[in-house]
Design an enzyme around this catalytic site. Sequence first.
Site, PDB file in Angstrom:
ATOM      1  N   ASP A  21       0.797  -1.172   0.003  1.00 27.64           N
ATOM      2  CA  ASP A  21       0.062  -0.139   0.022  1.00 27.64           C
ATOM      3  C   ASP A  21       0.964   1.262  -0.016  1.00 27.64           C
ATOM      4  O   ASP A  21       1.683   1.232   0.922  1.00 27.64           O
ATOM      5  CB  ASP A  21      -0.998   0.146   1.403  1.00 27.64           C
ATOM      6  CG  ASP A  21      -1.877   1.247   1.323  1.00 27.64           C
ATOM      7  OD1 ASP A  21      -1.730   2.327   0.552  1.00 27.64           O
ATOM      8  OD2 ASP A  21      -2.986   0.935   2.009  1.00 27.64           O
TER       9      ASP A  21
ATOM     10  N   LYS B 149      -6.245  10.322  -1.673  1.00 27.85           N
ATOM     11  CA  LYS B 149      -5.278  10.952  -1.052  1.00 27.85           C
ATOM     12  C   LYS B 149      -4.258  11.762  -1.924  1.00 27.85           C
ATOM     13  O   LYS B 149      -4.868  12.699  -2.730  1.00 27.85           O
ATOM     14  CB  LYS B 149      -4.605  10.167  -0.137  1.00 27.85           C
ATOM     15  CG  LYS B 149      -5.308   9.048   0.755  1.00 27.85           C
ATOM     16  CD  LYS B 149      -6.150   9.750   1.600  1.00 27.85           C
ATOM     17  CE  LYS B 149      -7.165   8.928   2.438  1.00 27.85           C
ATOM     18  NZ  LYS B 149      -7.778   7.627   2.013  1.00 27.85           N
TER      19      LYS B 149
END
Length: 385
Positions: A176, A201
């Site tokens: 990730d 994000k």
Amino acid sequence: MSKSSKYRFGTKAIHAGVEPDSATGAIMTPIYQTSTYVQSAPGQHRGYEYSRSQNPTRAALEKSIAALENAEFGFCFASGLAAIDAIIKTLKPGDEVVSTNDLYGGTYRIFTNIFKDFGIHFNFIGMQDAATIAQHITDKTKLIWVETPTNPMMNIIDIKAVSEIAKKRKVLLAVDNTFSTPYLQNPLELGADLVMHSITKYIGGHSDVIMGALATNDEQLAHRLKFIQNASGAVPGPQDCFLVLRGIKTLHLRMQRHCENGAAVANFLKSHPKVNKVFWPGFQTHPNHEIASGQMHDFGGMISFSLKENTKEAATEILKRFKLFTLAESLGGVESLSGHPATMTHASIPKAERDKIGLSDSLIRLSVGIEDIEDLIYDLKQALS
Ligand code: P1T
């Protein structure tokens, strides 16, 4: 612009995946807001049948993400968690996953509250010393799940060292890469098989889209993920893909400023009398600073800190006083955000597990934005005063 493109990051961020529109010459990829495509005869179409399966705006974004991660294949999903969901759906009942024990609360939740019931076993362990991972791999282990830097403790996991173990034991390694973005770290180049992003994000970067992505060079895995993307159907809409394509064009510039501001904020907090500990991999005293320096180009804009008065109330008092570090879930947008992991992003992790990784009740997480640094420091000073 393909995987083998020799262009540098900023050029790829602006050009990769996007071609002038073949119908009109529009320089920006249009928002193909359509669910379906006309066929001239049954089965005769121009490569697009139905927008769950293929959409030109999404295809441009998927190429862009793949190029940024130096990957052959990229896939976008309706959220970061939908991307994680697709990865775990490549597994079967009885399979085991070795995962870092310091990770986004939602990832922990989907692993333990959804996929555990489907017969997949998750073993959560500390991964700061990569060598210890080997002893947790069994002949049923199919996947190693790494998040680095970790959310919210900012621990660093040595991707190259983990990938060597994964290769030796024939286990897939997924990373990730949300906190780092492809600007700071390219896990596939360090030996990972699969990289995952919460596009929501930094990659989207403007706090206006929920989306996830995967990138890989493994053709077989890509084939399976493409199948799951279509068959399970958690795809993003074209308008959101357009917004992310637009966001990506400034990813390198935003990340430079996130890193500069992050360093300034970390150093300010470090010397503040009310602060107990600052978690940021840029400090030479960070336990894995050397690994971070080797696998990341810079240290990013995420910082966590605990208070000398180690209570939720002390943290709440400060969080309420912020004027610029707005209290909200999420991170990676141009604006600074603050959060209280124990009650917000990581509330789904049981307290006993949070305590094990040092996620204390006074821990505050900052996503340092790209505002003027003087104003950010002023906001911290007044809130901590
Ligand atoms: O929110 P979503 O796009 O589904 O992405 C999930 C996710 C996955 N991985 C990491 C490292 C993440 O931080 C997230 C989402 N995180 C937050 C919302 C947060 O505030 O930490």
